[in-house]
Design a protein around this motif. Structure first.
Motif, PDB file in Angstrom:
ATOM      1  N   THR A 152       0.492   4.117  -2.649  1.00  0.00           N
ATOM      2  CA  THR A 152       0.745   5.214  -2.417  1.00  0.00           C
ATOM      3  C   THR A 152       1.322   6.729  -2.812  1.00  0.00           C
ATOM      4  O   THR A 152       1.360   8.021  -3.498  1.00  0.00           O
ATOM      5  CB  THR A 152       1.366   5.885  -0.689  1.00  0.00           C
ATOM      6  OG1 THR A 152       0.036   5.013   0.127  1.00  0.00           O
ATOM      7  CG2 THR A 152       1.047   6.799  -0.252  1.00  0.00           C
ATOM      8  N   LEU A 178      -5.286   2.361  -1.354  1.00  0.00           N
ATOM      9  CA  LEU A 178      -4.583   4.628  -0.778  1.00  0.00           C
ATOM     10  C   LEU A 178      -5.876   4.615   0.524  1.00  0.00           C
ATOM     11  O   LEU A 178      -4.973   5.407   1.099  1.00  0.00           O
ATOM     12  CB  LEU A 178      -4.875   5.181  -1.494  1.00  0.00           C
ATOM     13  CG  LEU A 178      -3.934   5.250  -3.427  1.00  0.00           C
ATOM     14  CD1 LEU A 178      -4.744   6.018  -4.092  1.00  0.00           C
ATOM     15  CD2 LEU A 178      -2.977   4.851  -2.443  1.00  0.00           C
ATOM     16  N   ASP A 196       0.768  -1.273  -0.230  1.00  0.00           N
ATOM     17  CA  ASP A 196       0.611  -0.340   0.119  1.00  0.00           C
ATOM     18  C   ASP A 196       0.979   1.268  -0.009  1.00  0.00           C
ATOM     19  O   ASP A 196       0.387   2.237  -0.163  1.00  0.00           O
ATOM     20  CB  ASP A 196      -0.873   0.184   1.032  1.00  0.00           C
ATOM     21  CG  ASP A 196       0.188  -0.468   2.630  1.00  0.00           C
ATOM     22  OD1 ASP A 196       0.523  -1.100   2.175  1.00  0.00           O
ATOM     23  OD2 ASP A 196      -0.543   0.671   3.153  1.00  0.00           O
ATOM     24  N   ASP A 197       1.838   0.861   1.012  1.00  0.00           N
ATOM     25  CA  ASP A 197       2.640   2.372   1.213  1.00  0.00           C
ATOM     26  C   ASP A 197       3.350   2.582  -1.040  1.00  0.00           C
ATOM     27  O   ASP A 197       3.309   3.526  -1.495  1.00  0.00           O
ATOM     28  CB  ASP A 197       4.321   1.774   1.340  1.00  0.00           C
ATOM     29  CG  ASP A 197       3.401   1.556   3.172  1.00  0.00           C
ATOM     30  OD1 ASP A 197       3.299   1.939   3.121  1.00  0.00           O
ATOM     31  OD2 ASP A 197       4.320   1.559   3.756  1.00  0.00           O
ATOM     32  N   GLY A 206      -4.916   1.890   3.804  1.00  0.00           N
ATOM     33  CA  GLY A 206      -3.618   1.016   4.125  1.00  0.00           C
ATOM     34  C   GLY A 206      -3.787  -0.118   4.204  1.00  0.00           C
ATOM     35  O   GLY A 206      -3.849  -1.204   3.692  1.00  0.00           O
TER      36      GLY A 206
END
Length: 455
Positions: free
Chosen positions: A37, A263, A33-34, A266
């Motif tokens: 992002t 997003l 998820d990072d 997370g």
């Protein structure tokens, strides 16, 4: 000459499962998820990031196979520095691994295990609770790998197999998924896709964490049966398996819940994925798989870490080497080595708690920066392979020139990503890592001088 009394406990499967088991299981679950992002929700750009990660690791690991097949020195990468660069350089890198690299990665993944435990059992999600549970896991797995070599290895093989089930399952489900994406839960702000420009380079830092761990398998090289054949195979095939699994999982999650859901929620997106695929109990089942996967990573890290002080002590590269090098015939490991690794991990767990509590790293963690520095150190070995090619020792043009050049390029790419992810703290931490290396270098130099004077 290395100690021939070292027993060979592990086969190709364990070496391979260490690479796959350490890489796959923590980063992909809480870093995917990072990455999305940092790319502003651009799925294709995320794929590019994963391919860059594979590029860095695959060419790096293929390059190191040229060293792995030519030495049985203990200590993994430290042994490569000792054999092909110098003992002083090996001590420098060994100190970095001992004081920074291994403990930072180990405690961060143990903390992640604590995070998923609180999610699975509905416990308080405070940082203190997560850290406390992580400490329990850390203590248990250090003990397991010290008191039973076979159980530690079997646990590694088992968790590697188990963790592949949800990752591949999600990837396969995503191929045939046709249901609409879920609504974002109430109380959670909706985050849409956006253009990030060059900001996507910051995704290279969590990507590096997701792929990290492949070199840790080199610490058990002397204990691997037919290591000169099996280690190069493991170091080549392992990263390819990791890439395939990562892409399957990444694309599967996007297909099932969509970019905006990931997003917005997370790490918690995995809960919805479990429910979507498996129904009412899906969240619990999926979190159970994830927790086992993460614990497999912690186990692999501790399996490698407890051997590092012992390996350095056998080379007289750390204080109290005579004590740390003493091996207990029952466990076939050094009690002092295991204890040193455990205590250093506890210190870094405290430091990790402080950085997370204060928000010092802007959403990142100390392990990401340690990984960036380690890739810079690997580049030194890549250059050594090029030298071996020029000397005619390495015969292949691909292995002697192309692979190490691409591996070095990959190290530079990861450095750029680390700076983009945390431009304020990364330079400071890199300097700190360099100072630790310098301390290790001069410590060994002093030991050599003292030895010559005494003679």
């Amino acid at each position: 000459m290395e100690d021939k009394s070292v027993k060979q406990h592990y086969g190709l499967l364990t070496a391979l499962s260490m690479i796959v088991g350490i890489c796959v299981g923590s980063g992909i679950f809480f870093k995917a998820d990072d990455i999305l992002t940092y790319t502003g929700g651009d799925v294709f750009l995320g794929i590019i990031v994963f391919l860059i990660g594979a590029f860095c690791v695959i060419f790096g690991s293929i390059t190191l196979t040229e060293l792995a097949s030519r030495t049985l020195k203990t200590g993994g990468i430290v042994g490569y520095f000792e054999e092909f660069v110098s003992s002083s350089a090996a001590s420098a890198f060994g100190w970095f691994q001992l004081w920074i690299y291994f403990p930072t990665i180990t405690v961060v993944v143990a903390w992640v295990a604590g995070i998923y435990t609180t999610m699975l059992f509905g416990l308080s999600t405070t940082l203190e609770m997560q850290i406390g549970i992580g400490l329990i896991y850390l203590t248990f797995l250090f003990s397991l790998n010290y008191f039973s070599l076979k159980l530690g290895g079997r646990f590694q093989n088992l968790t590697t197999f188990i963790k592949m089930i949800p990752l591949i399952g999600i990837g396969v489900a995503g191929l045939f998924w046709s249901s609409p994406t879920p609504e974002i839960p109430s109380g959670i702000a909706s985050i849409g896709t956006s253009s990030v420009g060059l900001g996507w380079l910051a995704a290279l830092a969590p990507m590096a964490f997701s792929f990290e761990g492949w070199v840790i398998s080199t610490t058990i090289t002397p204990e691997v049966k037919n290591a000169k054949r099996n280690m190069p195979i493991a170091l080549t095939i392992g990263p390819l398996i990791v890439l395939a699994v990562y892409l399957a999982y990444y694309l599967g999650t996007v297909a099932i819940v969509g970019e905006e859901y990931i997003l917005s929620t997370g790490d918690a997106a995995i809960n919805q994925i479990g429910t979507a695929i498996l129904g009412a109990n899906g969240e619990t089942i999926m979190l159970t798989f994830v927790l086992i996967a993460v614990l497999g990573v912690v186990n692999g890290l501790t399996l490698g870490f407890i051997r590092l002080p012992q390996a350095l002590a056998m080379k007289n590269m750390v204080p109290l080497s005579h004590k740390i090098a003493e091996i207990d015939p029952t466990s076939e490991l050094s009690p002092a080595s295991a204890m040193a690794a455990y205590v250093i991990s506890l210190v870094w767990m405290v430091l990790h708690y402080i950085t997370q509590k204060t928000g010092m790293l802007s959403g990142g963690d100390v392990s990401e920066i340690a990984i960036v520095f380690s890739y810079l150190a690997y580049a030194v070995l890549y250059m050594k392979v090029i030298q071996l090619k020029r000397e005619g020792i390495v015969k292949s043009v691909f292995l002697g020139y192309i692979a190490p050049v691409f591996g070095t390029m990959g190290s530079l790419v990861i450095l750029i990503g680390g700076i983009f992810s945390n431009p304020t703290f990364v330079p400071f931490f890199l300097i700190f890592s360099l100072l630790v290396c310098i301390a290790g270098y001069f410590y060994y130099q002093k030991k050599v001088i003292d030895s010559r004077l005494s003679n």
